[in-house]
Design a protein around this motif. Sequence first.
Motif, PDB file in Angstrom:
ATOM      1  N   ILE A  84       0.843  -1.215   0.000  1.00 56.03           N
ATOM      2  CA  ILE A  84       0.000   0.000   0.000  1.00 56.03           C
ATOM      3  C   ILE A  84       0.869   1.252   0.000  1.00 56.03           C
ATOM      4  CG2 ILE A  84      -1.664   1.327   1.351  1.00 56.03           C
ATOM      5  CD1 ILE A  84      -2.872  -1.350   2.257  1.00 56.03           C
ATOM      6  N   SER A  85       1.927   1.217   0.806  1.00 50.27           N
ATOM      7  CA  SER A  85       2.832   2.373   0.853  1.00 50.27           C
ATOM      8  C   SER A  85       3.483   2.601  -0.500  1.00 50.27           C
ATOM      9  CB  SER A  85       3.911   2.150   1.921  1.00 50.27           C
ATOM     10  OG  SER A  85       3.327   2.026   3.190  1.00 50.27           O
ATOM     11  N   LEU A  98       0.895   4.158  -2.856  1.00 49.19           N
ATOM     12  CA  LEU A  98       0.688   5.564  -2.526  1.00 49.19           C
ATOM     13  C   LEU A  98       1.860   6.424  -3.003  1.00 49.19           C
ATOM     14  CD1 LEU A  98      -0.881   5.314   1.049  1.00 49.19           C
ATOM     15  CD2 LEU A  98      -2.033   5.921  -1.088  1.00 49.19           C
TER      16      LEU A  98
END
Length: 367
Positions: A24-25, A28
């Motif tokens: 997810i990081s 993003l």
Amino acid sequence: MTFPACPARQQGWSLVELAVGLVISALLTVLLVTLLPLGSHILDREHQQQELSQAEEALLGYARVHARMPAADSDGDGRADAGSAAGWLPVNDLALGSRMRIHYQVQPHFLQPAGDLFRPLLPPDYDAQTAGNVNGLDFCMRLLLDQRGGTSLGGLGMPVAYYLAHSGGSGQDRADAGEVWDKTAQMLPGSATTETVALAAAGPGEFAARLSCPDRLARAQGSAQSALASYSAKRMADFNEKFRTFDVKVAKLTLEQAEAGLAFAGVGLAMAIVDEAIAITLTAAGWPPEGIAIGVGIGEHAVAVGSIIFAAIQVDAAEKDKASAVQGVKDAEDNLVRAETAQTRIDTLYLDANLDAVKLEKAGLEQ
């Protein structure tokens, strides 16, 4: 009673959770790296388009006031340099932000007053008042003639009144911006280069429409035609007044002739009566009756009576002629009054129409 021991609660992140978090990081980060420049680019383009819109409005205002286009700023001091048709937009002369950096190119012949190109025909009394009057209407005619002639600008290869290309961000160094500017190979708005540089251009016809040239030219020309029509009406009214004045004179002369005719008819009647008196005298002179004298007297009586009857008819006809002549004078005078009233109204219309035409022609684009 004994219970089975509960397993100890796990502390921290599991490998699966840590992996999901890292994924997810990463996503993003990728999104931020991708979208932030795009957002900055969008904001920059909006800023460029806003400044180009301000520049075009300033050019419109300048053209309305000066009836020509401003020269380009060739040395970067923000002020127009006489005769320069390509360079920077003269932001100081156009009352724009001094840090605005926009490349500017214009048709060279738009830098000078257009000359007396638009001069609608007016009546002789007012035509000289518009001679040599140069204003925005003449500039409008220059634009429309340029549109018809198809004079191209620089490296565009098509008729363009002016051309603007933003240098990039506000306050960008002029030297850096000048490195990417090629005044002989411009691209029109909508071309591939507009992805990085905001452009604006207007053809002669489009610029004339923005200045409301068709409407103002039509109003000025229509007003001039109204003035010419009023001139024709004035000449007809003047002729009608002169004709009616002459008609009154003729009617009065006819009345004088009728009065003279009545006077002559009266004289004729008087002479007929005198003849009758002579006939009576002759008849009396032949008493006692004498054949010849009586015959002459009867003949004189017949002639005198005929003359009296004829003279009476002449008097009656003369009186009718006089009455008709009196009515003719009255009718002619009434017609003259109407002609003079119409002449006064048309004179006012003529004056107003010509003053309006002169006013519109002199006002130019400030109508």
